[in-house]
Design an enzyme around this catalytic site. Structure first.
Site, PDB file in Angstrom:
ATOM      1  N   THR A  47      33.093  32.629  21.722  1.00  0.00           N
ATOM      2  CA  THR A  47      33.031  33.048  23.127  1.00  0.00           C
ATOM      3  C   THR A  47      31.792  32.427  23.754  1.00  0.00           C
ATOM      4  OG1 THR A  47      31.727  34.977  22.532  1.00  0.00           O
ATOM      5  CG2 THR A  47      34.102  35.283  22.652  1.00  0.00           C
ATOM      6  N   GLU A  72      39.495  35.030  23.250  1.00  0.00           N
ATOM      7  CA  GLU A  72      40.145  35.946  22.305  1.00  0.00           C
ATOM      8  C   GLU A  72      41.672  35.921  22.423  1.00  0.00           C
ATOM      9  OE1 GLU A  72      37.625  36.577  24.269  1.00  0.00           O
ATOM     10  OE2 GLU A  72      36.101  37.835  23.323  1.00  0.00           O
ATOM     11  N   LYS A 124      29.576  49.194  42.766  1.00  0.00           N
ATOM     12  CA  LYS A 124      30.021  50.569  42.973  1.00  0.00           C
ATOM     13  C   LYS A 124      29.196  51.192  44.081  1.00  0.00           C
ATOM     14  CE  LYS A 124      32.224  53.997  40.245  1.00  0.00           C
ATOM     15  NZ  LYS A 124      32.404  54.643  38.977  1.00  0.00           N
ATOM     16  N   TRP A 146      34.668  51.421  44.419  1.00  0.00           N
ATOM     17  CA  TRP A 146      34.457  50.071  43.885  1.00  0.00           C
ATOM     18  C   TRP A 146      34.649  49.016  44.957  1.00  0.00           C
ATOM     19  CZ3 TRP A 146      37.717  50.312  38.748  1.00  0.00           C
ATOM     20  CH2 TRP A 146      36.954  50.970  37.770  1.00  0.00           C
TER      21      TRP A 146
HETATM   22  P1  AMP Z   1      36.309  32.720  28.246  1.00  0.00           P
HETATM   23  O1  AMP Z   1      36.497  33.509  27.006  1.00  0.00           O
HETATM   24  O2  AMP Z   1      34.998  32.005  28.311  1.00  0.00           O
HETATM   25  O3  AMP Z   1      37.466  31.824  28.510  1.00  0.00           O
HETATM   26  O4  AMP Z   1      36.233  33.733  29.456  1.00  0.00           O
HETATM   27  C1  AMP Z   1      37.279  34.617  29.698  1.00  0.00           C
HETATM   28  C2  AMP Z   1      37.026  35.341  30.974  1.00  0.00           C
HETATM   29  O5  AMP Z   1      37.063  34.426  32.070  1.00  0.00           O
HETATM   30  C3  AMP Z   1      38.064  36.367  31.300  1.00  0.00           C
HETATM   31  O6  AMP Z   1      37.831  37.583  30.629  1.00  0.00           O
HETATM   32  C4  AMP Z   1      37.905  36.510  32.798  1.00  0.00           C
HETATM   33  O7  AMP Z   1      36.819  37.357  33.135  1.00  0.00           O
HETATM   34  C5  AMP Z   1      37.559  35.110  33.221  1.00  0.00           C
HETATM   35  N1  AMP Z   1      38.766  34.426  33.684  1.00  0.00           N
HETATM   36  C6  AMP Z   1      39.570  33.584  33.012  1.00  0.00           C
HETATM   37  N2  AMP Z   1      40.579  33.136  33.793  1.00  0.00           N
HETATM   38  C7  AMP Z   1      40.411  33.731  35.001  1.00  0.00           C
HETATM   39  C8  AMP Z   1      41.128  33.702  36.235  1.00  0.00           C
HETATM   40  N3  AMP Z   1      42.203  32.941  36.417  1.00  0.00           N
HETATM   41  N4  AMP Z   1      40.657  34.481  37.236  1.00  0.00           N
HETATM   42  C9  AMP Z   1      39.566  35.250  37.094  1.00  0.00           C
HETATM   43  N5  AMP Z   1      38.848  35.306  35.966  1.00  0.00           N
HETATM   44  C10 AMP Z   1      39.268  34.559  34.921  1.00  0.00           C
END
Ligand code: AMP
Length: 540
Positions: free
Chosen positions: A181, A328, A437, A442
């Site tokens: 991550t 994940e 908040k 929210w």
């Molecule tokens: P990563 O594991 O670095 O790919 O990050 C995943 C996170 O990116 C997700 O939990 C979201 O918070 C954000 N994310 C991924 N795709 C989108 C999307 N299309 N719109 C908004 N947030 C996104």
């Protein structure tokens, strides 16, 4: 009673064999560091990939050992994508945009034995390469050379005999790839994909209501192969035999647009930041590039603002598909297509839907958990999105940290706050920690950001919560203006009026030169909050 069907294992060697049998003449194009093009065929790719698998075996690596890559999107990286798992080893793609601290932490935590590194990135490891347990470091280079003290990837392949290769019989539950991550919170944690999860995910990407990738496509993944396996696009593209165009390290809008035009790209994928820059370049000179072949641009990783989806569509006839996923979830889990019913809806409503993150791919299940149990699918109630499915992690690699994100009944808690509407469209309203908040209500910072970015003078906007005596928290908008453009705080706030209740509007707008980003290009809100931690609103 069991079905009478062959017990065929879903593994990456099967995809490689298919590429060899069916697509030998198809092309893989890749930009070298000096911007020249490297071109070869799937037949060349398969031959070299087999040699890599043989060579890694001859190094004495054992099944399940990890091999790291630190590299751009190139043909050599693609060889590692298949050669490493086909040798029964685990491909650990590492993100070169991380800090040295995180890089050495990941190589150490993953227990990587071999590193394959791009010639343009070797200095990244200077500070710590002797402190981690790497047995070999091989350099991907255009001319086959390697700096002193490191080994050449081309020499490694040269020394291996393709005739020694045999397609292995792997178990589909064996590990194939390990991605960490990007660590917006805490230490990076590893998601360990299996052959089966990668194969099923590739199938889902190829489905029409997935990304629809097929043989006739010319695919250019802008999303880096070091970030969640470029969303699995290289695996899916190889499975269907699409022509692949790898941009190397040249991700500026002009280079991408040249690639799109010259190679007649039909499908591309990446984060909003890259495509906002592409859109600005196209807006600057709409006639400069012929993108008539492009059928779909998949955008995800952060929210794709409705203004960007409209901009591509209305001004350039380009179709954006919004997708959501996480490290994940291997990573793509929801993709936004309009249902047959919505195709009949007024255009404005269609755009509202297209800006949502979409509905789950087959076999991905979703639910939202609010303060009082699971939320109704009414498009209004907000809760944390939970997912399960055959390409969703069930734990992190080699650590107990983060185990609270996996529920007892087998779901993964994403940390994304969503609404789900009756047809199953998910809309991310925020990361749980990014919600503002105010007075017990929210406010979605994502909604505000998207709306502010819809103003013509704005290049980027991030909204953060500032502690507030009366209201608990109030939103502050941090804005970067486009070069040569002007706008005042009042201009931006009046642009938002009408779309938001008065109490939802930011209390102030601060103009900055840039917004800090994570290694994968997302706004680094933690750092922004730190920058503005003593901020006082003028009237409060
Ligand atoms: P990563 O594991 O670095 O790919 O990050 C995943 C996170 O990116 C997700 O939990 C979201 O918070 C954000 N994310 C991924 N795709 C989108 C999307 N299309 N719109 C908004 N947030 C996104």
């Amino acid at each position: 009673m069991k079905g009478l069907i062959q017990d065929y294992q879903l593994t990456l060697p099967a995809i490689l064999r298919r590429a060899e049998d069916l697509y030998g003449k198809k092309e893989i194009v890749s930009r070298n560091p000096d911007k020249s093009f490297h071109r070869y065929t799937y037949a060349d790719f398969v031959r070299r990939t087999k040699k890599l698998a043989v060579a890694l075996g001859e190094l004495g690596l054992e099944k399940g050992d990890r091999v790291a890559t630190l590299a751009w999107n190139t043909y050599q990286h693609l060889e590692a994508y298949f050669g490493v798992p086909t040798a029964g080893l685990v491909l650990n793609t590492v993100n070169p945009r991380l800090s040295q601290n995180d890089l050495s932490y990941i190589l150490d935590h993953a227990g990587d034995k071999v590193l394959l590194i791009d010639e343009t990135l070797v200095e990244l490891i200077d500070g710590f390469k002797d402190e981690v347990d790497l047995e070999h470091i091989f350099v991907f280079s255009a001319d086959g050379s390697a700096p002193e003290g490191l080994e050449s990837y081309e020499d490694l392949l040269e020394g291996a005999d393709e005739a020694d290769f045999e397609y292995p019989e792997l178990d589909e539950t064996d590990a194939a790839a390990l991605c960490y991550t990007s660590g917006t919170t805490g230490r990076p944690k590893g998601a360990l994909y299996s052959h089966r999860s990668v194969c099923l995910h590739s199938f889902a990407l190829a489905a029409a209501d997935g990304l629809g990738i097929r043989e006739r496509d010319v695919v250019l993944p802008v999303v880096p192969m070091f970030h969640v396996n470029a969303w699995g696009v290289p695996f899916a593209s190889t499975m269907v035999g699409a022509k692949q165009v790898m941009p190397g390290k040249h991700l500026d809008p002009e280079s991408l647009l040249e690639d799109y035009e010259q190679e007649r790209v039909t499908f591309t994928a990446g984060v909003p930041t890259v495509f906002l820059a592409v859109l600005q370049t196209l807006d600057g000179d709409p006639e400069a590039y012929d993108l008539s072949r492009m059928r779909s641009m998949a955008i995800g990783g952060s929210a794709a603002p409705e203004s960007m989806i409209r901009g591509f569509d209305e001004r350039h006839g380009l179709s954006v598909v919004h997708a959501w996923g996480m490290t994940e979830t291997d990573p793509v889990a929801t993709v936004c297509h309009l249902t047959g019913e919505l195709l009949e809806a007024p255009e404005d409503e269609q755009y509202k839907y297209r800006a949502k993150q979409g509905f789950p791919l087959p076999f991905i299940e979703i639910r939202g958990r609010g303060d009082e149990g699971f939320i109704p699918w009414d498009g209004e109630a907000m809760g944390e999105l939970e997912v399960r499915g055959p390409w969703v992690a069930n734990s992190y690699f080699n650590t107990e940290e983060g185990s609270d994100k996996f529920t007892e009944d087998g779901w993964f808690k994403t940390g994304d706050i969503v609404t789900i509407e009756p047809r199953g469209y998910v809309e991310i309203r925020d990361r749980d920690k990014d919600l503002v908040k105010s007075g017990g209500e929210w406010i979605s910072s994502v909604d505000l950001e998207n709306a502010i970015m819809g103003h013509e003078a704005v290049a980027e906007a991030a909204v953060i919560a500032i502690p507030h005596e009366k209201w608990d928290e109030r939103p502050l908008a941090v804005v970067v203006l486009k070069d040569g453009q002007e706008a005042t705080a009042e201009d931006l706030l009046s642009h938002l009026e009408g779309d938001f209740a008065k109490w939802q509007l930011p209390d102030a707008v601060e103009f900055v030169d840039e917004i800090p980003r994570t290694a994968t290009g997302k706004f680094l809100k933690m750092e922004l909050r730190e920058q503005f931690k003593d901020y006082q609103f003028a009237q409060s």
